[in-house]
Design a protein around this motif. Structure first.
Motif, PDB file in Angstrom:
ATOM      1  N   VAL A   1    -108.064  42.878   7.365  1.00 17.42           N
ATOM      2  CA  VAL A   1    -107.719  43.692   8.533  1.00 17.42           C
ATOM      3  C   VAL A   1    -106.342  43.261   9.028  1.00 17.42           C
ATOM      4  O   VAL A   1    -106.144  42.103   9.416  1.00 17.42           O
ATOM      5  N   ALA A   2    -105.388  44.188   9.010  1.00 14.48           N
ATOM      6  CA  ALA A   2    -104.018  43.896   9.456  1.00 14.48           C
ATOM      7  C   ALA A   2    -103.877  44.218  10.940  1.00 14.48           C
ATOM      8  O   ALA A   2    -104.358  45.257  11.414  1.00 14.48           O
ATOM      9  N   SER A   3    -103.218  43.326  11.661  1.00  8.66           N
ATOM     10  CA  SER A   3    -102.970  43.522  13.095  1.00  8.66           C
ATOM     11  C   SER A   3    -101.495  43.327  13.396  1.00  8.66           C
ATOM     12  O   SER A   3    -100.784  42.609  12.685  1.00  8.66           O
ATOM     13  N   VAL A   4    -101.025  43.969  14.454  1.00  9.91           N
ATOM     14  CA  VAL A   4     -99.641  43.798  14.914  1.00  9.91           C
ATOM     15  C   VAL A   4     -99.657  43.400  16.383  1.00  9.91           C
ATOM     16  O   VAL A   4    -100.519  43.838  17.155  1.00  9.91           O
ATOM     17  N   LYS A   5     -98.695  42.556  16.748  1.00  8.95           N
ATOM     18  CA  LYS A   5     -98.541  42.149  18.145  1.00  8.95           C
ATOM     19  C   LYS A   5     -97.554  43.103  18.804  1.00  8.95           C
ATOM     20  O   LYS A   5     -96.394  43.181  18.398  1.00  8.95           O
TER      21      LYS A   5
ATOM     22  N   PHE B   1     -94.129  42.084  30.130  1.00 15.90           N
ATOM     23  CA  PHE B   1     -93.308  41.034  29.561  1.00 15.90           C
ATOM     24  C   PHE B   1     -93.865  40.684  28.175  1.00 15.90           C
ATOM     25  O   PHE B   1     -94.925  41.158  27.777  1.00 15.90           O
ATOM     26  N   VAL B   2     -93.150  39.811  27.459  1.00 14.92           N
ATOM     27  CA  VAL B   2     -93.623  39.361  26.149  1.00 14.92           C
ATOM     28  C   VAL B   2     -95.006  38.699  26.272  1.00 14.92           C
ATOM     29  O   VAL B   2     -95.860  38.847  25.410  1.00 14.92           O
ATOM     30  N   ALA B   3     -95.209  37.978  27.386  1.00 17.72           N
ATOM     31  CA  ALA B   3     -96.502  37.316  27.588  1.00 17.72           C
ATOM     32  C   ALA B   3     -97.647  38.323  27.659  1.00 17.72           C
ATOM     33  O   ALA B   3     -98.807  37.973  27.426  1.00 17.72           O
ATOM     34  N   GLY B   4     -97.341  39.574  27.976  1.00 16.97           N
ATOM     35  CA  GLY B   4     -98.364  40.610  28.062  1.00 16.97           C
ATOM     36  C   GLY B   4     -98.543  41.395  26.779  1.00 16.97           C
ATOM     37  O   GLY B   4     -99.282  42.385  26.758  1.00 16.97           O
ATOM     38  N   ALA B   5     -97.865  40.978  25.698  1.00 19.44           N
ATOM     39  CA  ALA B   5     -98.032  41.654  24.410  1.00 19.44           C
ATOM     40  C   ALA B   5     -99.471  41.500  23.924  1.00 19.44           C
ATOM     41  O   ALA B   5    -100.122  40.495  24.192  1.00 19.44           O
ATOM     42  N   THR B   6     -99.954  42.494  23.204  1.00 15.83           N
ATOM     43  CA  THR B   6    -101.347  42.485  22.748  1.00 15.83           C
ATOM     44  C   THR B   6    -101.435  42.688  21.244  1.00 15.83           C
ATOM     45  O   THR B   6    -100.564  43.320  20.640  1.00 15.83           O
ATOM     46  N   TRP B   7    -102.497  42.138  20.656  1.00 17.67           N
ATOM     47  CA  TRP B   7    -102.769  42.342  19.232  1.00 17.67           C
ATOM     48  C   TRP B   7    -103.578  43.622  19.071  1.00 17.67           C
ATOM     49  O   TRP B   7    -104.616  43.801  19.724  1.00 17.67           O
ATOM     50  N   GLU B   8    -103.105  44.519  18.185  1.00 18.28           N
ATOM     51  CA  GLU B   8    -103.766  45.793  17.949  1.00 18.28           C
ATOM     52  C   GLU B   8    -103.927  46.004  16.442  1.00 18.28           C
ATOM     53  O   GLU B   8    -103.186  45.443  15.644  1.00 18.28           O
ATOM     54  N   ALA B   9    -104.919  46.828  16.081  1.00 21.48           N
ATOM     55  CA  ALA B   9    -105.115  47.158  14.674  1.00 21.48           C
ATOM     56  C   ALA B   9    -103.909  47.939  14.163  1.00 21.48           C
ATOM     57  O   ALA B   9    -103.507  48.935  14.759  1.00 21.48           O
ATOM     58  N   GLU B  10    -103.311  47.466  13.068  1.00 18.92           N
ATOM     59  CA  GLU B  10    -102.101  48.091  12.544  1.00 18.92           C
ATOM     60  C   GLU B  10    -102.338  49.558  12.187  1.00 18.92           C
ATOM     61  O   GLU B  10    -101.503  50.420  12.468  1.00 18.92           O
ATOM     62  N   ALA B  11    -103.485  49.860  11.589  1.00 23.15           N
ATOM     63  CA  ALA B  11    -103.771  51.232  11.174  1.00 23.15           C
ATOM     64  C   ALA B  11    -103.794  52.172  12.377  1.00 23.15           C
ATOM     65  O   ALA B  11    -103.283  53.295  12.318  1.00 23.15           O
ATOM     66  N   ALA B  12    -104.383  51.728  13.502  1.00 16.79           N
ATOM     67  CA  ALA B  12    -104.477  52.570  14.691  1.00 16.79           C
ATOM     68  C   ALA B  12    -103.099  52.807  15.299  1.00 16.79           C
ATOM     69  O   ALA B  12    -102.771  53.918  15.726  1.00 16.79           O
TER      70      ALA B  12
ATOM     71  N   LYS C   1    -100.174  52.670  13.699  1.00 17.53           N
ATOM     72  CA  LYS C   1     -99.431  53.541  12.785  1.00 17.53           C
ATOM     73  C   LYS C   1     -99.828  55.002  12.957  1.00 17.53           C
ATOM     74  O   LYS C   1     -98.986  55.903  12.937  1.00 17.53           O
ATOM     75  N   ALA C   2    -101.117  55.250  13.117  1.00 12.31           N
ATOM     76  CA  ALA C   2    -101.597  56.623  13.242  1.00 12.31           C
ATOM     77  C   ALA C   2    -101.110  57.267  14.530  1.00 12.31           C
ATOM     78  O   ALA C   2    -100.791  58.458  14.570  1.00 12.31           O
ATOM     79  N   ASN C   3    -101.012  56.466  15.598  1.00  9.25           N
ATOM     80  CA  ASN C   3    -100.632  57.000  16.898  1.00  9.25           C
ATOM     81  C   ASN C   3     -99.130  57.069  17.090  1.00  9.25           C
ATOM     82  O   ASN C   3     -98.611  57.976  17.742  1.00  9.25           O
ATOM     83  N   ASP C   4     -98.405  56.082  16.503  1.00 11.14           N
ATOM     84  CA  ASP C   4     -96.958  56.004  16.740  1.00 11.14           C
ATOM     85  C   ASP C   4     -96.290  55.352  15.534  1.00 11.14           C
ATOM     86  O   ASP C   4     -96.077  54.149  15.511  1.00 11.14           O
ATOM     87  N   PRO C   5     -95.946  56.129  14.486  1.00 11.42           N
ATOM     88  CA  PRO C   5     -95.422  55.536  13.247  1.00 11.42           C
ATOM     89  C   PRO C   5     -93.988  55.030  13.329  1.00 11.42           C
ATOM     90  O   PRO C   5     -93.535  54.326  12.439  1.00 11.42           O
ATOM     91  N   HIS C   6     -93.225  55.346  14.406  1.00 17.07           N
ATOM     92  CA  HIS C   6     -91.791  55.013  14.408  1.00 17.07           C
ATOM     93  C   HIS C   6     -91.490  53.520  14.337  1.00 17.07           C
ATOM     94  O   HIS C   6     -90.439  53.134  13.838  1.00 17.07           O
ATOM     95  N   PRO C   7     -92.369  52.591  14.830  1.00 18.14           N
ATOM     96  CA  PRO C   7     -92.018  51.162  14.688  1.00 18.14           C
ATOM     97  C   PRO C   7     -92.177  50.626  13.280  1.00 18.14           C
ATOM     98  O   PRO C   7     -91.977  49.448  13.046  1.00 18.14           O
ATOM     99  N   PHE C   8     -92.574  51.471  12.315  1.00 17.63           N
ATOM    100  CA  PHE C   8     -92.824  51.014  10.956  1.00 17.63           C
ATOM    101  C   PHE C   8     -91.868  51.700   9.991  1.00 17.63           C
ATOM    102  O   PHE C   8     -92.255  52.586   9.236  1.00 17.63           O
TER     103      PHE C   8
END
Length: 236
Positions: free
Chosen positions: A198-202, A209-220, A222-229
């Motif tokens: 299972v791949a995840s992205v922060k 702020f950076v401290a509020g960044a969250t880990w999310e499923a990469e597939a989800a 990508k499906a919702n917003d492909p531009h960061p990839f």
């Protein structure tokens, strides 16, 4: 002695570099921060504009370039140390008309977001600093700046990075909820389960702020917003 060695090394680099008439090259520009430090505007690492065509060679180290009309206020002959061989791509190259250059090829860089905040405790006072990401730079080149100076010069940044935001900056639903905007992927990891990976992205969100960044499923994501990839996957 050390300065002499450095100068000799720099001179050798200049002698080893040369450009042909008709060759396209990049021109170095100097970004400056809009906030002052010790009475002077702070510098950021150089960026390059171009490519521009070499018109001729003057002596060993000077080259006139064919500059566009928008740079008519800039003297068109440059020392070789201001030039760089052109290769397509690279974060260090920016559009010359995306910044306001002066005659010395300097421009004021724009901050785009506040990434983090910290407070240093001195003997008699506390100093608040904020980590700033600048327009033409990745997160890795963010700099720490005095919060009070940034609030005076760029008050709009603090609406988006604090817990209070202007109403018009988000699309609030009837339930008083809103969908935050993904700014950048900060990290990537793969967890190995029994029979799959299972791949995840922060993820860095616009209102956090950076401290509020969250880990999310990469597939989800990508499906919702492909531009960061941009390259179909994020390097580990």
């Amino acid at each position: 002695m050390a300065q002499s060695r450095q100068k000799s090394y720099a001179d050798r680099k200049v002698r080893d570099l040369e450009f042909m008439v008709g060759e396209r090259v990049l021109l170095k520009v100097s970004p400056m921060k809009g906030v002052m430090r010790f009475g002077k505007k702070g510098k950021l690492s150089p960026r390059y504009i171009g490519p521009f065509e070499v018109v001729e060679r003057i002596g060993e180290v000077a080259y006139p370039l064919a500059l566009p009309p928008g740079l008519s206020g800039v003297h068109p002959v440059f020392h070789i140390s201001m030039l760089k061989k052109y290769h397509q791509g690279g974060d260090h190259v920016i559009q010359w008309d995306s910044v306001l250059l002066d005659q010395n090829l300097t421009f004021e860089e724009e901050p785009i977001t506040i990434l983090d905040r910290q407070i240093r405790k001195l003997r008699s006072k506390e100093i608040a600093s904020v980590k700033v990401q600048w327009k033409h730079r990745p997160v890795e080149e963010a700099t720490w700046e005095t919060e009070s100076d940034m609030r005076i010069k760029y008050p709009h940044l603090f609406y988006h990075s604090a817990s209070v935001m202007p109403l018009e900056s988000v699309a609030v639903k009837d339930s008083l909820s809103y969908e935050d905007v993904l700014i950048e992927n900060l990290d990537h990891q793969v967890r190995r389960l029994r029979n799959k990976e299972v791949a995840s992205v922060k993820v860095l969100w616009k209102s956090q702020f950076v401290a509020g960044a969250t880990w999310e499923a990469e597939a989800a994501i990508k499906a919702n917003d492909p531009h960061p990839f941009p390259s179909d996957s994020i390097p580990a």
